[in-house]
Design an enzyme around this catalytic site. Structure first.
Site, PDB file in Angstrom:
ATOM      1  N   TRP A  15       6.100  -5.068   4.307  1.00 12.30           N
ATOM      2  CA  TRP A  15       6.914  -5.533   4.961  1.00 12.30           C
ATOM      3  C   TRP A  15       6.578  -5.287   6.546  1.00 12.30           C
ATOM      4  O   TRP A  15       7.383  -5.877   7.464  1.00 12.30           O
ATOM      5  CB  TRP A  15       8.417  -5.426   4.916  1.00 12.30           C
ATOM      6  CG  TRP A  15       8.874  -5.862   3.580  1.00 12.30           C
ATOM      7  CD1 TRP A  15       8.268  -6.678   2.558  1.00 12.30           C
ATOM      8  CD2 TRP A  15      10.319  -5.762   2.832  1.00 12.30           C
ATOM      9  NE1 TRP A  15       8.905  -6.975   1.328  1.00 12.30           N
ATOM     10  CE2 TRP A  15      10.469  -6.392   1.811  1.00 12.30           C
ATOM     11  CE3 TRP A  15      11.203  -4.865   3.185  1.00 12.30           C
ATOM     12  CZ2 TRP A  15      11.298  -6.525   0.985  1.00 12.30           C
ATOM     13  CZ3 TRP A  15      12.436  -5.017   2.511  1.00 12.30           C
ATOM     14  CH2 TRP A  15      12.435  -5.685   1.172  1.00 12.30           C
ATOM     15  N   HIS A 101      -3.672   2.164   6.695  1.00 10.62           N
ATOM     16  CA  HIS A 101      -3.704   0.636   6.983  1.00 10.62           C
ATOM     17  C   HIS A 101      -4.214   0.441   8.288  1.00 10.62           C
ATOM     18  O   HIS A 101      -4.061   1.459   9.342  1.00 10.62           O
ATOM     19  CB  HIS A 101      -2.402   0.026   7.021  1.00 10.62           C
ATOM     20  CG  HIS A 101      -2.276  -1.237   7.013  1.00 10.62           C
ATOM     21  ND1 HIS A 101      -2.505  -2.099   8.250  1.00 10.62           N
ATOM     22  CD2 HIS A 101      -1.865  -2.251   6.033  1.00 10.62           C
ATOM     23  CE1 HIS A 101      -2.220  -3.300   7.872  1.00 10.62           C
ATOM     24  NE2 HIS A 101      -1.869  -3.504   6.961  1.00 10.62           N
ATOM     25  N   GLU A 172      -9.116  -4.486   2.777  1.00 12.59           N
ATOM     26  CA  GLU A 172      -8.446  -5.443   3.669  1.00 12.59           C
ATOM     27  C   GLU A 172      -9.320  -5.680   4.817  1.00 12.59           C
ATOM     28  O   GLU A 172      -9.215  -4.803   5.657  1.00 12.59           O
ATOM     29  CB  GLU A 172      -7.094  -4.844   4.031  1.00 12.59           C
ATOM     30  CG  GLU A 172      -6.021  -4.772   3.108  1.00 12.59           C
ATOM     31  CD  GLU A 172      -4.690  -4.863   3.547  1.00 12.59           C
ATOM     32  OE1 GLU A 172      -3.937  -5.721   3.143  1.00 12.59           O
ATOM     33  OE2 GLU A 172      -4.304  -4.031   4.623  1.00 12.59           O
ATOM     34  N   GLY A 241       1.137  -9.254   3.127  1.00 12.78           N
ATOM     35  CA  GLY A 241       1.656  -8.821   4.387  1.00 12.78           C
ATOM     36  C   GLY A 241       2.938  -9.692   4.663  1.00 12.78           C
ATOM     37  O   GLY A 241       3.888 -10.071   3.972  1.00 12.78           O
TER      38      GLY A 241
HETATM   39  P1  PGA Z   1      -1.248 -10.246   6.139  1.00 13.44           P
HETATM   40  O1  PGA Z   1      -1.350  -8.810   6.081  1.00 13.44           O
HETATM   41  O2  PGA Z   1      -0.789 -10.624   4.324  1.00 13.44           O
HETATM   42  O3  PGA Z   1       0.047 -10.914   6.803  1.00 13.44           O
HETATM   43  O4  PGA Z   1      -2.594 -10.674   6.500  1.00 13.44           O
HETATM   44  C1  PGA Z   1      -1.877  -7.977   5.119  1.00 13.44           C
HETATM   45  C2  PGA Z   1      -1.816  -6.460   5.491  1.00 13.44           C
HETATM   46  O5  PGA Z   1      -1.808  -6.046   6.723  1.00 13.44           O
HETATM   47  O6  PGA Z   1      -1.579  -5.564   4.635  1.00 13.44           O
END
Ligand code: PGA
Length: 261
Positions: A15, A101, A172, A241
């Site tokens: 979130w 992250h 990611e 996200g």
């Molecule tokens: P997003 O974010 O799905 O809004 O691209 C993913 C994340 O940062 O974990």
């Protein structure tokens, strides 16, 4: 190397710094839990801001929809103004912690700090969701070296016996995250990186650990692209996200994940 994927998919909602009100956080959690608790094939983990964790913990019922944290301190010394320790997270009922992250890495969080965070969380018995991913892709595949180094450095000094079943890697790529995302990788792109991640883990900790570590995809996941990553990309799950802030979208992603065999 053949990838063994477990049947239960892990879907994580990050979130970030939303919503602004406890009331909204509770409503979001309740809506997701309602769907998540009916789905046998999915483990749902919602990661709200720290301030909502204790209250949302009270709403958890059963193991299909649980809470995670978005970060944790690298230290357990008390003189850390503004920090939250892995011990505190454990005490309020957190089971998973997102570590490293890219938005934290952008705030001067180095691989060295991240490796300390991983060790602190594992020591407390928390499951770690370690995020890795390159800023940009180059034609010559240099980005793969970057990912390998990120994993090696972020897991430096981590006890092999604590990793088993307690480590999840979320791939990611930075260029695919958030409002400013340029594109998303294809499921095949993801699969290649996922194999690279398992190979790196096998080199570091042995084949057994590598095969047991789940690899998730994250970056602009939505109900339209979720199936591709989970089926063609063979992802063990997704880190979501923006779409996790809309219960209808997130619940749809959960249902898609549940339908993948
Ligand atoms: P997003 O974010 O799905 O809004 O691209 C993913 C994340 O940062 O974990």
């Amino acid at each position: 190397m053949k990838i063994k994927s477990r049947s239960k998919k892990i879907i994580i909602g990050n979130w970030k710094m939303a919503p602004n009100k406890m009331k909204e956080a509770k409503a979001m959690f309740t809506s997701v839990k309602k769907t998540a608790s009916t789905l046998r094939g999915v483990s749902t983990i919602l990661c709200p801001p720290f301030v909502y964790l204790s209250e949302l913990r009270k709403l958890v019922g059963g193991h299909r929809c649980v809470i995670g944290a978005q970060n944790s301190s690298h230290s357990d010394e008390e003189a850390q103004t503004g920090e939250i320790s892995s011990k505190m997270l454990k005490d309020v009922g957190v089971l998973y912690v997102i570590v490293g992250h890219s938005e934290r890495r952008a705030m001067m969080e180095t691989d060295e700090i991240i490796s300390k965070k991983v060790r602190m969380c594992l020591k407390e018995g928390l499951k770690v969701v370690l995020c890795v991913g390159e800023k940009e892709r180059d034609e010559h595949g240099e980005f793969t070296k970057f990912i390998i180094k990120q994993i090696e450095d972020s897991l430096l000094g981590v006890n092999k016996s604590l990793i088993k079943d307690n480590l999840i890697i979320a791939y990611e790529p930075l260029w695919a995250i958030g409002e400013k995302a340029k594109a998303t990788p294809t499921p095949e792109d993801f699969l290649e990186v996922s194999i690279l991640i398992k190979k790196t883990l096998a080199d570091m900790f042995g084949r057994d650990i590598a095969m047991n570590t789940l690899v998730l995809y994250g970056g602009s996941v939505n109900p339209e692209n979720a199936e591709g990553f989970l089926s063609d990309g063979e992802a063990d799950g997704l880190l979501v996200g923006r779409a996790s802030l809309y219960s209808i979208k997130f619940n749809k992603i959960l249902e898609i994940a549940n339908s993948i065999k």
